[in-house]
Design a protein around this motif. Structure first.
Motif, PDB file in Angstrom:
ATOM      1  N   LYS A 115      49.427  56.823  38.108  1.00 18.53           N
ATOM      2  CA  LYS A 115      50.517  56.595  39.061  1.00 18.53           C
ATOM      3  C   LYS A 115      51.245  55.278  38.803  1.00 18.53           C
ATOM      4  CE  LYS A 115      48.314  59.225  42.801  1.00 18.53           C
ATOM      5  NZ  LYS A 115      47.738  59.159  44.178  1.00 18.53           N
ATOM      6  N   VAL A 116      50.541  54.337  38.162  1.00 24.27           N
ATOM      7  CA  VAL A 116      51.093  52.998  37.906  1.00 24.27           C
ATOM      8  C   VAL A 116      50.744  52.590  36.485  1.00 24.27           C
ATOM      9  CG1 VAL A 116      51.131  50.587  38.630  1.00 24.27           C
ATOM     10  CG2 VAL A 116      50.688  52.378  40.330  1.00 24.27           C
ATOM     11  N   ALA A 117      51.716  52.042  35.766  1.00 25.18           N
ATOM     12  CA  ALA A 117      51.443  51.418  34.474  1.00 25.18           C
ATOM     13  C   ALA A 117      51.486  49.904  34.658  1.00 25.18           C
ATOM     14  CB  ALA A 117      52.467  51.860  33.431  1.00 25.18           C
ATOM     15  N   TYR A 118      50.611  49.206  33.967  1.00 28.23           N
ATOM     16  CA  TYR A 118      50.536  47.767  34.182  1.00 28.23           C
ATOM     17  C   TYR A 118      50.276  47.032  32.862  1.00 28.23           C
ATOM     18  CZ  TYR A 118      45.499  47.798  33.426  1.00 28.23           C
ATOM     19  OH  TYR A 118      44.260  47.921  32.850  1.00 28.23           O
ATOM     20  N   GLY A 119      50.592  45.749  32.867  1.00 28.85           N
ATOM     21  CA  GLY A 119      50.278  44.911  31.717  1.00 28.85           C
ATOM     22  C   GLY A 119      51.354  43.882  31.458  1.00 28.85           C
ATOM     23  N   GLY A 120      51.211  43.179  30.350  1.00 28.57           N
ATOM     24  CA  GLY A 120      52.283  42.312  29.895  1.00 28.57           C
ATOM     25  C   GLY A 120      52.014  40.827  29.897  1.00 28.57           C
ATOM     26  N   TYR A 121      50.875  40.367  30.426  1.00 28.21           N
ATOM     27  CA  TYR A 121      50.655  38.928  30.459  1.00 28.21           C
ATOM     28  C   TYR A 121      50.528  38.374  29.037  1.00 28.21           C
ATOM     29  CZ  TYR A 121      48.544  34.368  31.383  1.00 28.21           C
ATOM     30  OH  TYR A 121      48.282  33.023  31.418  1.00 28.21           O
TER      31      TYR A 121
ATOM     32  N   ASN B 151      50.173  26.585  33.415  1.00 30.79           N
ATOM     33  CA  ASN B 151      50.766  26.594  34.757  1.00 30.79           C
ATOM     34  C   ASN B 151      50.853  27.992  35.353  1.00 30.79           C
ATOM     35  OD1 ASN B 151      51.835  24.893  36.834  1.00 30.79           O
ATOM     36  ND2 ASN B 151      53.869  25.710  36.410  1.00 30.79           N
ATOM     37  N   CYS B 152      50.786  29.008  34.523  1.00 32.11           N
ATOM     38  CA  CYS B 152      50.904  30.405  34.984  1.00 32.11           C
ATOM     39  C   CYS B 152      49.707  31.186  34.454  1.00 32.11           C
ATOM     40  CB  CYS B 152      52.208  31.026  34.498  1.00 32.11           C
ATOM     41  SG  CYS B 152      53.693  30.153  35.011  1.00 32.11           S
ATOM     42  N   LEU B 153      48.640  31.228  35.228  1.00 29.18           N
ATOM     43  CA  LEU B 153      47.424  31.870  34.757  1.00 29.18           C
ATOM     44  C   LEU B 153      47.499  33.389  34.903  1.00 29.18           C
ATOM     45  CD1 LEU B 153      44.614  29.443  35.935  1.00 29.18           C
ATOM     46  CD2 LEU B 153      45.967  29.430  33.841  1.00 29.18           C
ATOM     47  N   ASP B 154      46.565  34.055  34.256  1.00 25.69           N
ATOM     48  CA  ASP B 154      46.543  35.505  34.169  1.00 25.69           C
ATOM     49  C   ASP B 154      46.318  36.131  35.552  1.00 25.69           C
ATOM     50  OD1 ASP B 154      46.191  38.157  33.518  1.00 25.69           O
ATOM     51  OD2 ASP B 154      44.716  37.777  31.942  1.00 25.69           O
ATOM     52  N   PRO B 155      47.256  36.958  36.032  1.00 26.52           N
ATOM     53  CA  PRO B 155      47.053  37.641  37.322  1.00 26.52           C
ATOM     54  C   PRO B 155      45.823  38.527  37.360  1.00 26.52           C
ATOM     55  CG  PRO B 155      49.362  37.718  36.697  1.00 26.52           C
ATOM     56  CD  PRO B 155      48.614  37.197  35.504  1.00 26.52           C
ATOM     57  N   GLU B 156      45.283  38.847  36.196  1.00 28.98           N
ATOM     58  CA  GLU B 156      44.044  39.620  36.137  1.00 28.98           C
ATOM     59  C   GLU B 156      42.909  38.909  36.879  1.00 28.98           C
ATOM     60  OE1 GLU B 156      40.999  42.355  34.944  1.00 28.98           O
ATOM     61  OE2 GLU B 156      43.152  42.491  35.293  1.00 28.98           O
ATOM     62  N   LEU B 157      42.969  37.591  36.959  1.00 28.20           N
ATOM     63  CA  LEU B 157      41.953  36.844  37.697  1.00 28.20           C
ATOM     64  C   LEU B 157      41.888  37.271  39.154  1.00 28.20           C
ATOM     65  CD1 LEU B 157      42.667  33.280  36.229  1.00 28.20           C
ATOM     66  CD2 LEU B 157      40.586  34.630  35.857  1.00 28.20           C
TER      67      LEU B 157
END
Length: 234
Positions: free
Chosen positions: A67-73, A219-225
């Motif tokens: 239903k959702v595709a994700y990624g890109g960091y 300054n912009c850490l991985d949202p996976e955290l």
């Protein structure tokens, strides 16, 4: 606070049930998507067209019964070359490294804050290839302040917002916009975590150059955290 301590704080928060899309969407309904320049399949499609890219992403979702595709960091992408806002002939200074997490899902999908928050700022960033309507939320956890950014929203999402407006964890803050307002992209949420928002208001770089990568990685850490999505495909 050091990067290591900040990363651990976010990781600890991620042990909770945190989400930016409807929690009724199971994690098994998410599928990873590669939009990096190393994905040779993208060489065969016109990524400058939001409609064509949307068809490609939709097919990827359907093919994987998702239903959702994700990624890109930290993906290095060629899709920004269509926009003079990003394009640069110097490979060291061209802004093509993605600093947030993209969640590709239908237009008007509700967006939620994963944590208690207040509105830091909002703005309609109207450059071609930019965020379109954008919200930045401020969070305070254990006396530490940081920010989350939500880009490619609907215009209605920012029409009645107020600076300092409070939201509780899990409360809806916005809906997704379409290509006519979101910078000319297939509908998706750009979700980014920011330690120091600096002097930005309703905006913060979501794509950086190779030259600036070390600063933005810190300054912009991985949202996976926070969101713990990668575990579903491993």
């Amino acid at each position: 606070m050091t990067i290591k301590v900040f990363s651990q704080l976010l990781s600890d928060l991620g042990d909770q049930s945190l989400y930016v899309l409807d929690p009724a969407i199971s994690k098994s309904d998410y599928i990873a998507l590669d939009l990096s320049k190393t994905n040779k399949t993208l060489d065969t499609i016109d990524v400058s067209s939001s409609e064509t890219l949307e068809q490609y992403i939709h097919s990827h979702i359907i093919k994987n019964n998702a239903k959702v595709a994700y990624g890109g960091y930290l993906e290095t992408r060629n899709i920004y070359q269509r926009s003079s806002y990003f394009k640069d002939t110097n490979p060291e200074t061209e802004r093509n490294i993605h600093l947030g997490l993209d969640l590709w899902v239908a237009v008007e999908t509700p967006i939620f804050t994963p944590l208690d928050a207040e509105v830091h700022s909002f703005k309609n960033n109207t450059n071609h290839g930019d965020y379109g309507p954008t919200i930045i939320l401020k969070h305070i956890i254990e006396d530490f302040q940081f920010y989350t950014l939500y880009g490619h929203l609907s215009v209605a999402s920012i029409e009645h917002l107020k600076l300092g407006q409070a939201f509780k964890k899990g409360e809806q803050i916005a809906t997704l916009g379409d290509s006519s307002v979101n910078g000319d992209y297939a509908p998706h949420l750009h979700f980014q975590m920011i330690k120091d928002v600096q002097d930005y208001v309703g905006d913060y770089p979501g794509v950086c150059s190779k030259l600036d990568l070390e600063f933005y990685k810190g300054n912009c850490l991985d949202p996976e955290l926070l969101l713990r999505l990668n575990s579903i495909n491993t």
